[in-house]
Design a protein around this motif. Structure first.
Motif, mmCIF file in Angstrom:
data_model
loop_
_atom_site.group_PDB
_atom_site.id
_atom_site.type_symbol
_atom_site.label_atom_id
_atom_site.label_comp_id
_atom_site.label_asym_id
_atom_site.label_seq_id
_atom_site.Cartn_x
_atom_site.Cartn_y
_atom_site.Cartn_z
ATOM 1 N N THR A 1 0.818 -1.060 0.146
ATOM 2 C CA THR A 1 -0.035 0.006 0.056
ATOM 3 C C THR A 1 0.838 1.194 -0.220
ATOM 4 O OG1 THR A 1 -1.492 -1.496 0.974
ATOM 5 C CG2 THR A 1 -2.046 1.017 1.130
ATOM 6 N N GLU B 1 -4.795 -5.646 -2.374
ATOM 7 C CA GLU B 1 -5.533 -6.581 -1.521
ATOM 8 C C GLU B 1 -6.194 -7.741 -2.806
ATOM 9 O OE1 GLU B 1 -5.348 -3.928 -0.138
ATOM 10 O OE2 GLU B 1 -5.012 -4.249 2.012
ATOM 11 N N ARG C 1 -6.126 3.763 6.194
ATOM 12 C CA ARG C 1 -5.022 2.909 6.537
ATOM 13 C C ARG C 1 -5.462 1.918 7.721
ATOM 14 N NH1 ARG C 1 -0.231 3.738 3.905
ATOM 15 N NH2 ARG C 1 -0.119 1.428 4.312
ATOM 16 N N GLY C 2 -5.090 0.745 7.460
ATOM 17 C CA GLY C 2 -5.341 -0.247 8.641
ATOM 18 C C GLY C 2 -6.947 -0.802 8.503
ATOM 19 N N SER D 1 -8.361 -3.302 6.879
ATOM 20 C CA SER D 1 -8.612 -4.606 6.748
ATOM 21 C C SER D 1 -9.202 -5.044 8.136
ATOM 22 C CB SER D 1 -7.482 -5.327 6.267
ATOM 23 O OG SER D 1 -7.094 -5.003 5.137
HETATM 24 N N1 ASP Z 1 -3.393 -2.419 3.100
HETATM 25 C C1 ASP Z 1 -3.791 -1.758 3.654
HETATM 26 C C2 ASP Z 1 -2.896 -0.741 4.649
HETATM 27 O O1 ASP Z 1 -1.800 -0.824 4.449
HETATM 28 C C3 ASP Z 1 -4.981 -1.914 4.828
HETATM 29 C C4 ASP Z 1 -4.594 -2.809 5.801
HETATM 30 O O2 ASP Z 1 -3.473 -3.434 5.719
HETATM 31 O O3 ASP Z 1 -5.209 -3.101 6.767
HETATM 32 O O4 ASP Z 1 -3.145 0.234 5.361
#
Ligand code: ASP
Ligand code: ADP
Ligand code: MG
Length: 412
Positions: A47, A74, A150-151, A153
């Protein structure tokens, strides 16, 4: 038969070998007769890599096209994991967020999930497939691709668990649970067996990125049993739960954890005429520019007719906020504008704080003993935050961790 939603973060699917290892683990569970929905992140670093590509073209890139780009990360991992499962003879099916259908609002780059139609997923599970879903993404009502921040998932995992009424949502990551503070900063940090949703939410919103804030919000709201575990080691991890009962009182420390946020910047406007509406005149243009303000302090000026006003914003918004504030200062006839983007926010969190006086002064004493100057303070029932110079981050976290005895086993 149980239904589990398991989410694997970027490090856990960071290489082909690791994706194959995830496939083996998932199959192990399937062989015991359980149903599984697996949510995956992009491979670690992907990302960031994609964001950097877009920024080469436009450093201020945001919005729809960035989401189209970022969601490809993803899409790669869902396909690879499904291929790994099928190669081993286990029917699997991968879904993008839009295919599920995870419907979000239209706020590109930080969309919120509005609804999930998990009919397809249920049907696949019923037919014996392992379902693999792309984290961090959805579509709005019009079918535009969105991302969840971000984050995000983590939030996909929890939201799917809520929609499917799963028995547990398990967040597999590169640490074996939620710790008293980031174990990469304090080696003595202790893994918590349990933590309340309320505390987890506060830790997340104060900077602990082990779980995305919205994942905590969702889990609390829909009472989704949630656990954080390691992808690489066996263990029970940390259960995030609504109530910690009497038998678990060992976990009911006054302070459960220490969080920090490196993304802060501070701006001050000095010598502003102290008239009604001044806070609005200063912060109105800042919010019109979509800049979120975190902490705010207004002082009574020494001369009685002027005041000083300080607030913090995300570090990425510092330059823009400073330009706006200079303009505001001119309009208001303020004396001067100052700023510092080398600050961090350090917070202690714990529901036990509610019933204990003197925690704030103890915190200030510990920091003072290390010669750490506090620039701003903000408190709520279950947290105390201070803004300090970024060079004191590690010293401050360690001193507080030590001073509040967080590394020790709990006393009775
Ligand atoms: N790939 C995305 C990120 O790096 C979502 C995740 O990892 O949760 O923020
Ligand atoms: P993933 O890619 O699996 O989603 P993240 O990097 O988003 O993983 O989150 C895991 C990281 O969160 C850990 O590597 C750790 O450095 C960090 N972290 C911050 N605060 C805490 C905490 N209190 N407990 C555990 N990990 C924490
Ligand atoms: Mg994460």
């Amino acid at each position: 038969m149980t239904l589990l939603v398991r989410k694997y973060g970027g490090t856990s699917v960071g290489t082909i070998e690791r994706i194959e290892a995830v496939a083996e683990k998932v199959i192990g569970y399937k062989q015991r007769g359980h149903d599984l929905v697996v949510v995956v992140s992009a491979m670690s670093g992907e990302t960031n890599r994609l964001t950097a590509l877009a920024k080469e073209i436009d450093p201020r890139v945001r919005g729809r096209e960035l989401d189209v780009l970022l969601t490809t990360g993803e899409q790669v991992t869902i396909a690879l994991l499904a291929i790994a499962l099928e190669k081993r003879g286990y029917p699997a099916k991968s879904y993008t967020g839009g295919q599920v259908k995870i419907v979000t609002d239209t706020a590109h780059n930080k969309a919120r999930i509005v609804s999930i139609d998990a009919g397809n997923v249920r049907k696949d599970l019923h037919e014996g497939r392992i379902v693999v879903v792309a984290g961090f993404q959805g579509v709005d009502e019009e079918g535009n691709i969105t991302t969840l921040g971000r984050g995000g998932s983590d939030t996909t995992g929890v939201a799917l668990a809520a929609a499917l009424d799963a028995d547990e949502c398990q967040i597999f990551t590169d640490v074996d649970g939620v710790y008293t503070t980031d174990p990469r900063v304090v080696a003595e940090a202790r893994r918590l067996d349990k933590i309340t949703f309320e505390e987890m939410l506060e830790m997340a919103s104060l900077g602990s990125k082990v779980l995305q804030i919205r994942a905590g919000e969702f889990a609390g709201k829909y009472d989704v049993p949630l656990r954080v575990l390691s992808s690489f080691e066996e263990g029970e991890g940390t259960l995030i739960t609504s109530e910690i009962n009497e038998d678990d009182s060992v976990e009911q420390a006054v302070i459960s954890g220490i969080a920090f946020n490196r993304d802060e910047a501070q701006l001050t406007i000095n010598g502003v005429p102290d008239t009604p509406g001044i806070a609005f005149k200063i912060l109105g243009p800042i919010s019109d520019a979509n800049i979120e303000v975190d902490m705010i302090v207004q002082n009574i000026g020494a001369d009685g007719s002027t005041t000083d006003f300080t607030f913090t914003v995300h570090r990425n918004d510092y330059d823009l906020a400073m330009t706006l504030l200079q303009r505001i200062a001119e309009e208001l006839g303020a004396r001067e504008v100052a700023g510092n983007n080398k600050i961090i926010k350090l917070s202690i969190v714990g529901v036990g704080m509610r019933s204990h006086a003197g925690i704030a002064s103890r915190m200030f004493e510990i920091l003072a003993n290390e010669g750490i100057n506090i620039c701003m303070i903000s408190t709520s029932e279950i947290k105390i935050s201070v803004v300090i110079d970024e060079k004191y981050l590690e010293l401050g976290v360690r001193a507080l961790h030590d001073g509040f005895d967080l590394a020790d086993e709990e006393e009775e």
